[in-house]
Write a protein that holds these residues in place. Structure first.
Motif, mmCIF file in Angstrom:
data_model
loop_
_atom_site.group_PDB
_atom_site.id
_atom_site.type_symbol
_atom_site.label_atom_id
_atom_site.label_comp_id
_atom_site.label_asym_id
_atom_site.label_seq_id
_atom_site.Cartn_x
_atom_site.Cartn_y
_atom_site.Cartn_z
ATOM 1 N N HIS A 27 0.802 -1.218 0.000
ATOM 2 C CA HIS A 27 0.000 0.000 0.000
ATOM 3 C C HIS A 27 0.841 1.277 0.000
ATOM 4 N N TYR A 28 2.046 1.192 0.538
ATOM 5 C CA TYR A 28 2.906 2.382 0.578
ATOM 6 C C TYR A 28 3.769 2.519 -0.680
ATOM 7 N N ASN A 29 3.829 1.496 -1.499
ATOM 8 C CA ASN A 29 4.738 1.467 -2.641
ATOM 9 C C ASN A 29 4.593 2.640 -3.611
ATOM 10 N N PRO A 30 3.390 3.088 -3.966
ATOM 11 C CA PRO A 30 3.295 4.247 -4.878
ATOM 12 C C PRO A 30 3.893 5.524 -4.276
ATOM 13 N N VAL A 31 3.822 5.653 -2.954
ATOM 14 C CA VAL A 31 4.432 6.802 -2.280
ATOM 15 C C VAL A 31 5.954 6.644 -2.311
ATOM 16 N N LYS A 32 6.417 5.459 -1.986
ATOM 17 C CA LYS A 32 7.855 5.160 -1.984
ATOM 18 C C LYS A 32 8.496 5.494 -3.329
ATOM 19 N N HIS A 33 7.781 5.181 -4.418
ATOM 20 C CA HIS A 33 8.316 5.420 -5.760
ATOM 21 C C HIS A 33 8.037 6.827 -6.274
ATOM 22 N N GLY A 34 7.385 7.667 -5.469
ATOM 23 C CA GLY A 34 7.176 9.056 -5.833
ATOM 24 C C GLY A 34 6.023 9.320 -6.795
ATOM 25 N N VAL A 78 -10.384 -1.227 7.840
ATOM 26 C CA VAL A 78 -9.133 -1.825 8.304
ATOM 27 C C VAL A 78 -8.058 -0.751 8.433
ATOM 28 N N LEU A 79 -8.052 0.186 7.479
ATOM 29 C CA LEU A 79 -7.118 1.315 7.485
ATOM 30 C C LEU A 79 -7.910 2.613 7.359
ATOM 31 N N THR A 80 -7.297 3.700 7.801
ATOM 32 C CA THR A 80 -7.911 5.017 7.633
ATOM 33 C C THR A 80 -7.332 5.677 6.385
ATOM 34 N N ALA A 81 -8.058 6.627 5.834
ATOM 35 C CA ALA A 81 -7.637 7.290 4.600
ATOM 36 C C ALA A 81 -6.281 7.983 4.759
ATOM 37 N N ASP A 82 -5.921 8.374 5.964
ATOM 38 C CA ASP A 82 -4.642 9.062 6.174
ATOM 39 C C ASP A 82 -3.520 8.099 6.579
ATOM 40 N N TRP A 83 -3.792 6.774 6.495
ATOM 41 C CA TRP A 83 -2.772 5.788 6.824
ATOM 42 C C TRP A 83 -1.519 6.042 5.979
ATOM 43 N N GLY A 84 -0.386 5.949 6.606
ATOM 44 C CA GLY A 84 0.882 6.082 5.895
ATOM 45 C C GLY A 84 1.357 7.505 5.706
ATOM 46 N N ASP A 85 0.514 8.491 6.037
ATOM 47 C CA ASP A 85 0.912 9.880 5.810
ATOM 48 C C ASP A 85 2.172 10.259 6.574
ATOM 49 N N SER A 86 2.415 9.615 7.704
ATOM 50 C CA SER A 86 3.593 9.970 8.495
ATOM 51 C C SER A 86 4.772 9.027 8.265
ATOM 52 N N MET A 87 4.597 8.029 7.400
ATOM 53 C CA MET A 87 5.693 7.092 7.139
ATOM 54 C C MET A 87 6.743 7.747 6.268
ATOM 55 N N VAL A 88 7.988 7.416 6.549
ATOM 56 C CA VAL A 88 9.069 7.970 5.757
ATOM 57 C C VAL A 88 9.496 6.979 4.677
ATOM 58 N N ASN A 89 9.832 5.778 5.064
ATOM 59 C CA ASN A 89 10.296 4.778 4.094
ATOM 60 C C ASN A 89 10.039 3.393 4.660
ATOM 61 N N ILE A 90 8.991 2.771 4.164
ATOM 62 C CA ILE A 90 8.649 1.433 4.673
ATOM 63 C C ILE A 90 9.110 0.393 3.645
ATOM 64 N N GLU A 91 9.684 -0.675 4.128
ATOM 65 C CA GLU A 91 10.091 -1.766 3.251
ATOM 66 C C GLU A 91 9.608 -3.065 3.866
ATOM 67 N N VAL A 140 2.795 9.348 -5.914
ATOM 68 C CA VAL A 140 1.823 10.145 -5.163
ATOM 69 C C VAL A 140 2.438 10.513 -3.813
ATOM 70 N N ARG A 141 1.824 11.479 -3.146
ATOM 71 C CA ARG A 141 2.293 11.865 -1.808
ATOM 72 C C ARG A 141 1.621 11.053 -0.710
ATOM 73 N N ARG A 142 0.420 10.513 -1.021
ATOM 74 C CA ARG A 142 -0.351 9.762 -0.022
ATOM 75 C C ARG A 142 -0.866 8.470 -0.657
ATOM 76 N N ALA A 143 -0.901 7.395 0.101
ATOM 77 C CA ALA A 143 -1.366 6.100 -0.414
ATOM 78 C C ALA A 143 -2.783 6.189 -0.976
ATOM 79 N N ILE A 144 -3.622 6.971 -0.360
ATOM 80 C CA ILE A 144 -5.021 7.109 -0.791
ATOM 81 C C ILE A 144 -5.134 7.704 -2.195
ATOM 82 N N ASP A 145 -4.095 8.407 -2.643
ATOM 83 C CA ASP A 145 -4.141 9.076 -3.944
ATOM 84 C C ASP A 145 -3.813 8.152 -5.122
ATOM 85 N N TRP A 146 -3.330 6.935 -4.859
ATOM 86 C CA TRP A 146 -2.995 6.017 -5.957
ATOM 87 C C TRP A 146 -4.223 5.167 -6.285
#
Length: 180
Positions: free
Chosen positions: A134-141, A162-175, A143-149
């Motif tokens: 779910h964070y991959n589109p943000v990681k690759h630049g 299960v998740l909120t729309a703002d999930w991942g907004d504070s993550m820097v780099n998840i692998e 989108v800025r937020r997972a919800i936007d992909w």
């Protein structure tokens, strides 16, 4: 190892849950998102003929990540990926350069031959890989937020609560396998 040949071995847990990374041969292409409807249609046809559950998935322009759960008596994800890749490729115009080695095997050259798979070990491993997907589109630049992909099961996770729309907004780099 002497004269022994090292053989590549895929995981084979019947009814297992697997994480996959599948890439296009041309890592600068955008075929997967440009032809997302074809990819969805082919995946649906393969799922109908050879059932599996998509637990999580993200489609980026040149690669995708997915978590599948196979039926309890089934280990044949390679056949499913082969059908998906072939079905997708057959529906695209032949514009790619095809190397002689692929031509000899009647391959199109759209996909990388191999893909990465990992048998999910436990709930924690599952959650890490879902987060990675779910964070991959943000990681690759992209989108800025997972919800936007748009090409992600993230939206279904939000719909189900299960998740909120703002999930991942504070993550820097998840692998996968990493920490939040």
């Amino acid at each position: 190892m002497g004269g022994d040949v090292l053989r590549y071995r895929r995981a084979d847990v019947a009814g297992g849950t697997y994480f996959f990374t599948v890439n296009l041969a041309d890592r600068k292409a955008d075929l997967l998102t440009r032809h997302i409807d074809i990819l969805r249609e082919v995946m649906q046809q393969v799922k109908q003929a050879h059932p599996f559950v998509i637990e999580a998935m993200v489609v980026l322009p040149e690669h995708l990540h997915a978590i599948w759960r196979l039926p309890h008596d089934d280990v044949d994800f390679p056949m499913r990926w082969s059908l998906i890749k072939a079905g997708f490729s057959r529906r695209l115009a032949k514009t790619e350069t095809i190397r002689a080695s692929r031509l000899a095997k009647r391959e199109r050259g759209i996909w990388q031959r191999r893909y990465w798979e990992h048998c999910i070990r436990d709930e924690s491993d599952f959650e890490r890989h879902v987060d990675y997907i779910h964070y991959n589109p943000v990681k690759h630049g992209y989108v800025r937020r997972a919800i936007d992909w748009p090409f992600s099961t993230f939206h279904k996770y939000v719909e189900r609560g299960v998740l909120t729309a703002d999930w991942g907004d504070s993550m820097v780099n998840i692998e996968a396998g990493g920490e939040r």
